[in-house]
Design a protein around this motif. Sequence first.
Motif, PDB file in Angstrom:
ATOM      1  N   MET A  54       0.724  -1.213  -0.250  1.00  0.00           N
ATOM      2  CA  MET A  54      -0.141  -0.144  -0.284  1.00  0.00           C
ATOM      3  C   MET A  54       0.847   1.134  -0.093  1.00  0.00           C
ATOM      4  SD  MET A  54      -2.622   1.541   3.032  1.00  0.00           S
ATOM      5  CE  MET A  54      -3.962   0.769   2.514  1.00  0.00           C
ATOM      6  N   SER A  55       0.597   2.268  -0.707  1.00  0.00           N
ATOM      7  CA  SER A  55       1.043   3.621  -0.823  1.00  0.00           C
ATOM      8  C   SER A  55       0.172   4.503  -0.190  1.00  0.00           C
ATOM      9  CB  SER A  55       1.565   4.080  -2.038  1.00  0.00           C
ATOM     10  OG  SER A  55       2.106   5.234  -2.047  1.00  0.00           O
ATOM     11  N   PHE A  56       0.444   5.404   0.816  1.00  0.00           N
ATOM     12  CA  PHE A  56      -0.737   6.073   1.466  1.00  0.00           C
ATOM     13  C   PHE A  56       0.019   7.656   2.068  1.00  0.00           C
ATOM     14  CE2 PHE A  56      -4.243   5.770   5.005  1.00  0.00           C
ATOM     15  CZ  PHE A  56      -5.009   6.988   4.443  1.00  0.00           C
ATOM     16  N   ASN A  57      -0.447   8.363   1.269  1.00  0.00           N
ATOM     17  CA  ASN A  57      -0.319   9.821   1.981  1.00  0.00           C
ATOM     18  C   ASN A  57      -1.261  10.137   2.992  1.00  0.00           C
ATOM     19  OD1 ASN A  57      -0.201  12.779   2.382  1.00  0.00           O
ATOM     20  ND2 ASN A  57       0.970  13.136   0.467  1.00  0.00           N
ATOM     21  N   ILE A  58      -0.582  10.193   4.424  1.00  0.00           N
ATOM     22  CA  ILE A  58      -1.742  10.574   5.189  1.00  0.00           C
ATOM     23  C   ILE A  58      -1.769  11.747   5.777  1.00  0.00           C
ATOM     24  CG2 ILE A  58      -1.198   8.068   6.011  1.00  0.00           C
ATOM     25  CD1 ILE A  58       0.609   9.210   8.361  1.00  0.00           C
TER      26      ILE A  58
ATOM     27  N   GLY B  82      -7.493  -2.561   7.886  1.00  0.00           N
ATOM     28  CA  GLY B  82      -8.866  -2.950   7.138  1.00  0.00           C
ATOM     29  C   GLY B  82      -8.368  -3.490   5.809  1.00  0.00           C
ATOM     30  N   SER B  83      -7.228  -2.966   5.053  1.00  0.00           N
ATOM     31  CA  SER B  83      -6.988  -3.200   3.884  1.00  0.00           C
ATOM     32  C   SER B  83      -6.192  -4.363   3.771  1.00  0.00           C
ATOM     33  CB  SER B  83      -5.813  -2.051   3.379  1.00  0.00           C
ATOM     34  OG  SER B  83      -4.639  -2.285   3.971  1.00  0.00           O
TER      35      SER B  83
ATOM     36  N   GLU C  10       0.059  -8.172  -9.900  1.00  0.00           N
ATOM     37  CA  GLU C  10      -1.181  -8.977 -10.190  1.00  0.00           C
ATOM     38  C   GLU C  10      -2.493  -8.271 -10.122  1.00  0.00           C
ATOM     39  OE1 GLU C  10      -1.486 -12.449  -7.835  1.00  0.00           O
ATOM     40  OE2 GLU C  10      -0.356 -13.627  -9.164  1.00  0.00           O
ATOM     41  N   ARG C  11      -2.596  -7.269  -9.199  1.00  0.00           N
ATOM     42  CA  ARG C  11      -3.904  -6.472  -9.284  1.00  0.00           C
ATOM     43  C   ARG C  11      -3.472  -5.034  -8.400  1.00  0.00           C
ATOM     44  NH1 ARG C  11      -5.981 -11.245  -6.202  1.00  0.00           N
ATOM     45  NH2 ARG C  11      -6.023 -10.156  -4.145  1.00  0.00           N
ATOM     46  N   VAL C  12      -4.417  -4.153  -8.641  1.00  0.00           N
ATOM     47  CA  VAL C  12      -4.223  -2.657  -8.284  1.00  0.00           C
ATOM     48  C   VAL C  12      -5.581  -2.115  -7.837  1.00  0.00           C
ATOM     49  CG1 VAL C  12      -3.749  -1.980 -10.435  1.00  0.00           C
ATOM     50  CG2 VAL C  12      -2.804  -0.654  -8.361  1.00  0.00           C
ATOM     51  N   GLY C  13      -5.753  -1.242  -7.177  1.00  0.00           N
ATOM     52  CA  GLY C  13      -6.990  -0.500  -6.988  1.00  0.00           C
ATOM     53  C   GLY C  13      -6.574   0.510  -5.622  1.00  0.00           C
ATOM     54  N   VAL C  14      -7.790   1.474  -5.748  1.00  0.00           N
ATOM     55  CA  VAL C  14      -7.580   2.439  -4.687  1.00  0.00           C
ATOM     56  C   VAL C  14      -8.588   1.743  -3.434  1.00  0.00           C
ATOM     57  CG1 VAL C  14      -7.153   4.638  -5.715  1.00  0.00           C
ATOM     58  CG2 VAL C  14      -9.673   3.669  -5.595  1.00  0.00           C
ATOM     59  N   VAL C  15      -8.333   2.348  -2.183  1.00  0.00           N
ATOM     60  CA  VAL C  15      -9.071   1.758  -0.991  1.00  0.00           C
ATOM     61  C   VAL C  15     -10.105   2.880  -0.513  1.00  0.00           C
ATOM     62  CG1 VAL C  15      -8.877   1.197   1.458  1.00  0.00           C
ATOM     63  CG2 VAL C  15      -6.988   0.576   0.061  1.00  0.00           C
ATOM     64  N   MET C  16     -11.426   2.344  -0.749  1.00  0.00           N
ATOM     65  CA  MET C  16     -12.226   3.518  -0.508  1.00  0.00           C
ATOM     66  C   MET C  16     -12.950   3.323   0.809  1.00  0.00           C
ATOM     67  SD  MET C  16     -12.258   5.331  -3.024  1.00  0.00           S
ATOM     68  CE  MET C  16     -13.789   6.041  -3.050  1.00  0.00           C
TER      69      MET C  16
ATOM     70  N   SER D  78      -7.870  10.885   4.961  1.00  0.00           N
ATOM     71  CA  SER D  78      -6.698  11.808   4.633  1.00  0.00           C
ATOM     72  C   SER D  78      -7.060  12.618   3.326  1.00  0.00           C
ATOM     73  CB  SER D  78      -5.512  10.814   4.171  1.00  0.00           C
ATOM     74  OG  SER D  78      -4.509  11.726   3.520  1.00  0.00           O
ATOM     75  N   ASP D  79      -6.419  13.502   2.707  1.00  0.00           N
ATOM     76  CA  ASP D  79      -6.730  14.167   1.542  1.00  0.00           C
ATOM     77  C   ASP D  79      -6.293  13.268   0.178  1.00  0.00           C
ATOM     78  OD1 ASP D  79      -3.895  14.554   1.856  1.00  0.00           O
ATOM     79  OD2 ASP D  79      -4.006  16.464   0.993  1.00  0.00           O
ATOM     80  N   HIS D  80      -5.823  11.978   0.441  1.00  0.00           N
ATOM     81  CA  HIS D  80      -5.418  11.158  -0.575  1.00  0.00           C
ATOM     82  C   HIS D  80      -5.885   9.918  -0.271  1.00  0.00           C
ATOM     83  CE1 HIS D  80      -1.575  13.098  -2.429  1.00  0.00           C
ATOM     84  NE2 HIS D  80      -1.704  13.686  -1.564  1.00  0.00           N
ATOM     85  N   LEU D  81      -6.387   9.001  -1.574  1.00  0.00           N
ATOM     86  CA  LEU D  81      -6.913   7.831  -1.301  1.00  0.00           C
ATOM     87  C   LEU D  81      -5.722   6.972  -1.270  1.00  0.00           C
ATOM     88  CD1 LEU D  81      -9.704   7.972  -3.794  1.00  0.00           C
ATOM     89  CD2 LEU D  81      -9.951   7.964  -1.138  1.00  0.00           C
ATOM     90  N   PRO D  82      -5.623   5.818  -0.664  1.00  0.00           N
ATOM     91  CA  PRO D  82      -4.511   4.882  -0.589  1.00  0.00           C
ATOM     92  C   PRO D  82      -4.519   4.058  -1.839  1.00  0.00           C
ATOM     93  CG  PRO D  82      -5.861   4.663   1.590  1.00  0.00           C
ATOM     94  CD  PRO D  82      -6.534   5.288   0.618  1.00  0.00           C
ATOM     95  N   VAL D  83      -3.318   3.716  -2.546  1.00  0.00           N
ATOM     96  CA  VAL D  83      -3.320   2.687  -3.369  1.00  0.00           C
ATOM     97  C   VAL D  83      -2.685   1.368  -2.797  1.00  0.00           C
ATOM     98  CG1 VAL D  83      -2.217   2.184  -5.609  1.00  0.00           C
ATOM     99  CG2 VAL D  83      -2.875   4.492  -5.145  1.00  0.00           C
ATOM    100  N   LEU D  84      -3.498   0.228  -3.399  1.00  0.00           N
ATOM    101  CA  LEU D  84      -3.259  -0.991  -2.768  1.00  0.00           C
ATOM    102  C   LEU D  84      -3.031  -2.017  -3.926  1.00  0.00           C
ATOM    103  CD1 LEU D  84      -3.333  -3.030  -0.102  1.00  0.00           C
ATOM    104  CD2 LEU D  84      -5.495  -3.443  -0.734  1.00  0.00           C
ATOM    105  N   ALA D  85      -1.722  -2.631  -3.913  1.00  0.00           N
ATOM    106  CA  ALA D  85      -1.626  -3.692  -4.975  1.00  0.00           C
ATOM    107  C   ALA D  85      -1.373  -4.915  -4.575  1.00  0.00           C
ATOM    108  CB  ALA D  85      -0.552  -3.156  -5.889  1.00  0.00           C
TER     109      ALA D  85
END
Length: 252
Positions: A1-5, A26-27, A213-219, A225-232
Amino acid sequence: MSFNIRHCEGPGGVLDVARIARVIRGSDAEIIGLQEVDRHFGDRSDWVDQVAELRRLVDFDACYGVNQDLGPPAPGRPRAQYGTAILSRHPIRRWRNTHLFKSPQGEQRGLLHAEIDVGGTPLHIFTVHLEWFAQTDRPQQVKEVVELIGSTSPAILLGDFNAPPTAPEIDMIRASFTDCWSLLRDGAAPTYPADAPTTCIDYIFAGQGVAPERVGVVMDDPMSSDHLPVLARLVLAAPPRSILTNSEWCDQ
């Protein structure tokens, strides 16, 4: 996960470290690169050591890359620091933070590199938060990042790059790494601003020895935060190599 908090402050102005920790737990992410992390930095984050607090709440190993280091506000108080962090369910064996190019009008940025023991395989994780205001700094910072990582494998680069998918500096990274967003038919999902995202500036790149294999945003909680985390999801596929000598690492 990449997350600007955003120092654990959501778009509504509410400061909540525990909320960020809940999003991470939760992710089910095993390794997380964090940007805009405060350590005793000031009133905006209640002078909290956010690295220690997140480490406690998530119960993961952690390391921190200091990019701004200010003197203590009073005698006997800790130094005020701001930078990036890596959390890992797997042991972090060693780490280092390298400051990147900064013009006089820019903000100090760094590349945090952690070697993580994943079932006996050393996995190299790099997280970065590139320049926003002095946009001319980003190409030079990207050049340094690519050179610093070099042929290290298996490697993953993630972070807030402050550049959309069409930016030349993102193409510079794609020349050496696989953009996980390329797995999506419609391209990168918007990650910023979290309350009404319109653009993607957050990425996970697979380096040598890693297959995405997979990627998406965590909703789950877009107001954390002001960014959505990216999860792959990425799979290790090659033997390890290292670019650093023992003397260049920081031991946990």
